[in-house]
Write a protein that holds these residues in place. Structure first.
Motif, mmCIF file in Angstrom:
data_model
loop_
_atom_site.group_PDB
_atom_site.id
_atom_site.type_symbol
_atom_site.label_atom_id
_atom_site.label_comp_id
_atom_site.label_asym_id
_atom_site.label_seq_id
_atom_site.Cartn_x
_atom_site.Cartn_y
_atom_site.Cartn_z
ATOM 1 N N UNK A 81 0.840 -1.203 0.000
ATOM 2 C CA UNK A 81 0.000 0.000 0.000
ATOM 3 C C UNK A 81 0.872 1.249 0.000
ATOM 4 N N UNK A 82 1.925 1.248 0.825
ATOM 5 C CA UNK A 82 2.786 2.436 0.866
ATOM 6 C C UNK A 82 3.500 2.634 -0.473
ATOM 7 N N UNK A 83 3.932 1.555 -1.109
ATOM 8 C CA UNK A 83 4.566 1.659 -2.423
ATOM 9 C C UNK A 83 3.581 2.215 -3.452
ATOM 10 N N UNK A 84 2.355 1.700 -3.413
ATOM 11 C CA UNK A 84 1.337 2.192 -4.351
ATOM 12 C C UNK A 84 1.041 3.668 -4.100
ATOM 13 N N UNK A 85 0.957 4.056 -2.822
ATOM 14 C CA UNK A 85 0.706 5.469 -2.503
ATOM 15 C C UNK A 85 1.836 6.357 -3.008
ATOM 16 N N UNK A 86 3.081 5.896 -2.877
ATOM 17 C CA UNK A 86 4.212 6.677 -3.382
ATOM 18 C C UNK A 86 4.128 6.824 -4.894
ATOM 19 N N UNK A 87 3.770 5.736 -5.579
ATOM 20 C CA UNK A 87 3.636 5.792 -7.037
ATOM 21 C C UNK A 87 2.529 6.766 -7.438
ATOM 22 N N UNK A 88 1.407 6.691 -6.736
ATOM 23 C CA UNK A 88 0.282 7.586 -7.041
ATOM 24 C C UNK A 88 0.687 9.034 -6.796
ATOM 25 N N UNK A 89 1.374 9.281 -5.681
ATOM 26 C CA UNK A 89 1.818 10.646 -5.396
ATOM 27 C C UNK A 89 2.770 11.145 -6.475
ATOM 28 N N UNK A 90 3.692 10.283 -6.914
ATOM 29 C CA UNK A 90 4.621 10.670 -7.970
ATOM 30 C C UNK A 90 3.897 10.985 -9.267
ATOM 31 N N UNK A 91 2.938 10.138 -9.633
ATOM 32 C CA UNK A 91 2.167 10.393 -10.853
ATOM 33 C C UNK A 91 1.318 11.652 -10.712
ATOM 34 N N UNK A 92 0.785 11.872 -9.527
ATOM 35 C CA UNK A 92 -0.019 13.074 -9.299
ATOM 36 C C UNK A 92 0.845 14.316 -9.458
ATOM 37 N N UNK A 93 2.054 14.278 -8.917
ATOM 38 C CA UNK A 93 2.960 15.416 -9.066
ATOM 39 C C UNK A 93 3.308 15.645 -10.535
ATOM 40 N N UNK A 94 3.552 14.576 -11.281
ATOM 41 C CA UNK A 94 3.869 14.702 -12.700
ATOM 42 C C UNK A 94 2.684 15.299 -13.470
ATOM 43 N N UNK A 95 1.481 14.835 -13.135
ATOM 44 C CA UNK A 95 0.288 15.360 -13.803
ATOM 45 C C UNK A 95 0.106 16.845 -13.499
#
Length: 163
Positions: A81-95
């Motif tokens: 879950x923490x890995x997925x949250x980090x990925x989502x946060x990274x993609x959100x920042x990129x978006x």
């Protein structure tokens, strides 16, 4: 239990009869039988208690193993879950960065278009209106150039065709 044969029991009975006498021997034999029965029940209860304790110990070990496995699974799930949250946060920042950049370019284009329109002469505005729109790629254009079959005139049927 004890390795006592019939001859040994017979000798013990004769000695007991001589020592105790015929009057007290039945009462002593009954008391000895009750005590022997109690002893057997006590031994069987102790065996049952030991068996239950062994089973409880096995169950405790099994419970500890299951709890350890549950903790491992929970830890792995929380890591996922923490890995997925980090990925989502990274993609959100990129978006967000991409959207900000797009808005910046859109504002620059609007500003440039506003400046061009303000500084243009009426002839330049007419020329800009006459410039054709930017061509679309072929995949985006709809092709309606379908060849139609040529129509053939219908000929009336003659009496010779009927025979």
């Amino acid at each position: 239990m004890f390795d006592i044969g019939f001859s040994e029991l017979f000798v013990i009975g004769v000695v007991a009869l001589l020592v105790l006498g015929p009057e007290r021997l039945p009462r002593v034999a009954r008391t000895a039988g009750h005590l022997l029965g109690r002893l057997q029940r006590y031994v069987s209860d102790v065996k049952a208690d030991i068996s239950r304790e062994m089973q409880l110990e096995e169950l405790r070990k099994l419970q500890a193993q299951v709890e350890q496995q549950v903790r491992d699974v929970e830890r792995q799930a929380s890591e996922a879950v923490s890995t997925a949250n980090k990925e989502v946060d990274g993609l959100s920042d990129q978006m967000k960065a991409a959207m900000a950049e797009q808005e910046k370019y859109a504002a620059i284009e609007q500003q440039a278009a506003g400046q061009d329109a303000a500084h243009a002469t009426p002839e330049a505005q007419q020329d800009a209106a006459a410039v054709p729109a930017r061509p679309q790629p072929e995949s985006a254009q709809l092709s309606l150039d379908i060849p139609l079959p040529e129509a053939t005139p219908a000929t009336p049927a003659t009496p010779a065709d009927k025979t």
